[in-house]
Design an enzyme around this catalytic site. Structure first.
Site, PDB file in Angstrom:
ATOM      1  N   THR A 139      12.106  46.311  31.370  1.00  0.00           N
ATOM      2  CA  THR A 139      10.877  45.619  30.980  1.00  0.00           C
ATOM      3  C   THR A 139      11.020  44.921  29.633  1.00  0.00           C
ATOM      4  OG1 THR A 139       9.597  47.210  32.210  1.00  0.00           O
ATOM      5  CG2 THR A 139       8.413  45.983  30.538  1.00  0.00           C
ATOM      6  N   THR A 188      13.568  51.906  30.724  1.00  0.00           N
ATOM      7  CA  THR A 188      13.326  53.260  30.211  1.00  0.00           C
ATOM      8  C   THR A 188      13.723  54.357  31.200  1.00  0.00           C
ATOM      9  OG1 THR A 188      11.042  53.148  30.976  1.00  0.00           O
ATOM     10  CG2 THR A 188      11.468  52.518  28.695  1.00  0.00           C
ATOM     11  N   ASP A 189      13.751  54.028  32.497  1.00  0.00           N
ATOM     12  CA  ASP A 189      13.949  55.094  33.492  1.00  0.00           C
ATOM     13  C   ASP A 189      15.223  55.906  33.260  1.00  0.00           C
ATOM     14  OD1 ASP A 189      11.664  54.103  34.626  1.00  0.00           O
ATOM     15  OD2 ASP A 189      12.526  53.706  36.601  1.00  0.00           O
ATOM     16  N   LYS A 192      12.870  61.252  29.158  1.00  0.00           N
ATOM     17  CA  LYS A 192      11.632  60.538  29.486  1.00  0.00           C
ATOM     18  C   LYS A 192      10.728  61.543  30.201  1.00  0.00           C
ATOM     19  CE  LYS A 192       9.742  56.548  31.933  1.00  0.00           C
ATOM     20  NZ  LYS A 192       9.974  55.295  32.643  1.00  0.00           N
TER      21      LYS A 192
HETATM   22  N1  GLU Z   1      12.091  50.937  36.131  1.00  0.00           N
HETATM   23  C1  GLU Z   1      12.577  49.883  35.344  1.00  0.00           C
HETATM   24  C2  GLU Z   1      13.662  50.302  34.376  1.00  0.00           C
HETATM   25  O1  GLU Z   1      13.773  51.429  33.960  1.00  0.00           O
HETATM   26  C3  GLU Z   1      11.504  49.103  34.632  1.00  0.00           C
HETATM   27  C4  GLU Z   1      10.692  49.905  33.675  1.00  0.00           C
HETATM   28  C5  GLU Z   1      11.222  49.869  32.270  1.00  0.00           C
HETATM   29  O2  GLU Z   1      11.856  48.932  31.800  1.00  0.00           O
HETATM   30  O3  GLU Z   1      10.989  50.835  31.620  1.00  0.00           O
HETATM   31  O4  GLU Z   1      14.442  49.469  34.042  1.00  0.00           O
END
Ligand code: GLU
Length: 415
Positions: free
Chosen positions: A88, A164-165, A241
């Site tokens: 994101t 972030t995942d 996380k």
């Molecule tokens: N799920 C995706 C990722 O981890 C998008 C959410 C985000 O950037 O945190 O890349």
């Protein structure tokens, strides 16, 4: 039609029609297009009719190297390398094509997050453009190499923008692969830039501040609370996380974060022992054994679940409590160890450490040759075993030692 990265195309499928620039894609079956509105879409190449509108709209830099920027270099400011892997936070960065090997320079960085202006000189680089659930050990290696090259080229600190995942896995991978004399700070965003509650600006600003500071470790810098007041600095190997959507989703497990960055004053407070800037020489050991499994034991799971590790190079188990599995598993674990596959025990409890000397099950597991990983987080233990199998003379022994702050030295399981 063979559309290449950088070409502008029209793709039609059933009643849908897309126009955009082709991005490098990690799967040959799919064409990934950056639409004019900024969104990326994936189109099945087989099922779509693809028409070339203009070749080479964007020039892709196959070397992926940083480029001199037209933004004036300020001798009084440190240089921060900003490396993007996707997620994101990176979707807010208009780096022309979003392409895997494309450069993005200081202008792009400042256009995306103008608040970064005046904090540092920037060198930009794109290693990947993926959601972090699509992260792989190969990308970890490319990322580690890119970070190494940027530091070698003189960066005073590095910021890695990441989804972030799986940020905690990538941060752990880099913590084992790299010895770094400067901070390497991962950051991301839980809410996209188009939302009023977006966390991208504060996280990026705090990460750059941390990259200029003195903690020369692989860190994760994310919101410390639901307010826009400060970011926490977590050690990459101890962070998790813990919430799907809150901006303060990231927590250091079993301890306070290493420190924090106050957003208003930009003051950095570091409360725990850490590696100082310049304390270590830069070095890179990027090899990984990819064939390591992480298996979470749950009641009702038969020992046949261990078949997943039969051809693997190593196995990490997320056991119950102090580090247990059903006793029926133990002979099969003994066979695995006997055949040369290290089996490492971690706990599915969120806090505390494994201790297999307390109950019979644990003693039998130790007898079977299981290696206790102390309070190493299961995901970190998997990455560490991948690294240890490729780099350590005694991988099982390495799992009992702290290499990058992943294993703390409290000795009692309930201490
Ligand atoms: N799920 C995706 C990722 O981890 C998008 C959410 C985000 O950037 O945190 O890349």
């Amino acid at each position: 039609m063979n559309a290449n990265a950088g070409d502008r195309v029209r793709a039609e499928r059933a009643d849908r029609r897309y126009e955009g620039v082709v991005l490098p894609s990690s799967t040959p079956e799919h064409l990934v297009l950056k639409l004019d509105g900024g969104y990326n879409v994936g189109v099945d190449r087989e099922a779509a009719t693809i028409e070339l509108l203009e070749a080479d709209v964007y020039e892709i830099d196959d070397e992926g190297g940083s480029e001199e920027s037209e933004v004036e270099f300020d001798d009084d400011l440190p240089t921060v390398a900003l490396i993007s892997t996707g997620g994101t936070i990176a979707s807010t960065v208009d780096y022309r094509t979003g392409a895997v090997t494309a450069r993005f320079d200081a202008e792009d960085v400042l256009r995306a997050v103008p608040d970064l202006a005046g904090l540092a000189n920037y060198r930009g680089r794109v290693v990947a453009n993926i959601l972090s659930e699509n992260m792989t050990p190969e990308v970890w290696r490319d990322l580690a190499q890119a970070v190494y090259e940027e530091i070698e080229a003189g960066a005073d600190g590095v910021v890695v923008m990441h989804g972030t995942d799986t940020m905690q896995f990538s941060a752990s991978a880099l913590a084992f692969m790299l010895e770094t004399p400067v901070p390497v700070v991962f950051t991301g965003s839980q809410r996209s830039a188009d939302r009023p509650s977006s966390d991208n600006v504060m996280n990026a600003v705090c990460a750059v501040e941390a990259a200029k500071d003195d903690v020369a470790e692989v860190l994760v810098c994310m919101h410390a609370s639901e307010s826009d007041d400060r970011c926490a600095l977590h050690r990459g190997t101890r962070v998790r996380k813990n919430h799907t959507s809150r901006r303060d989703a990231f927590e250091t497990v079993g301890a306070n974060p290493l420190g924090e960055v106050d957003y208003a004053s930009r003051e950095i407070t570091v409360r725990r022992e850490h590696v100082e800037r310049g304390e270590r020489e830069l070095s890179l050991s990027p090899s990984l054994e990819p064939d390591v499994e992480l298996l979470k034991y749950t009641p009702g799971m038969g020992s046949e679940a261990l078949a997943v590790a039969e051809d693997a190079a190593g196995l990490v188990i997320e056991g119950t409590g102090l580090g247990h599995v059903h006793t029926d598993w133990i002979p099969r674990i003994a066979d695995l160890v006997e055949s040369g596959t290290p089996v490492v025990m971690t706990s599915q409890c969120l806090e505390g450490r494994v201790c297999d000397r307390v109950y019979d099950t644990g003693r039998d597991l130790l007898e079977a040759g299981v290696v206790e990983a102390g309070d190493t987080l299961p995901g970190t233990a998997k990455v560490k075993l991948m690294w240890a199998l490729a780099n350590a003379d005694d991988p099982a022994g390495a799992m009992r030692e702290s290499l990058a702050g992943e294993l703390t030295d409290r000795s009692v399981p309930w201490g």
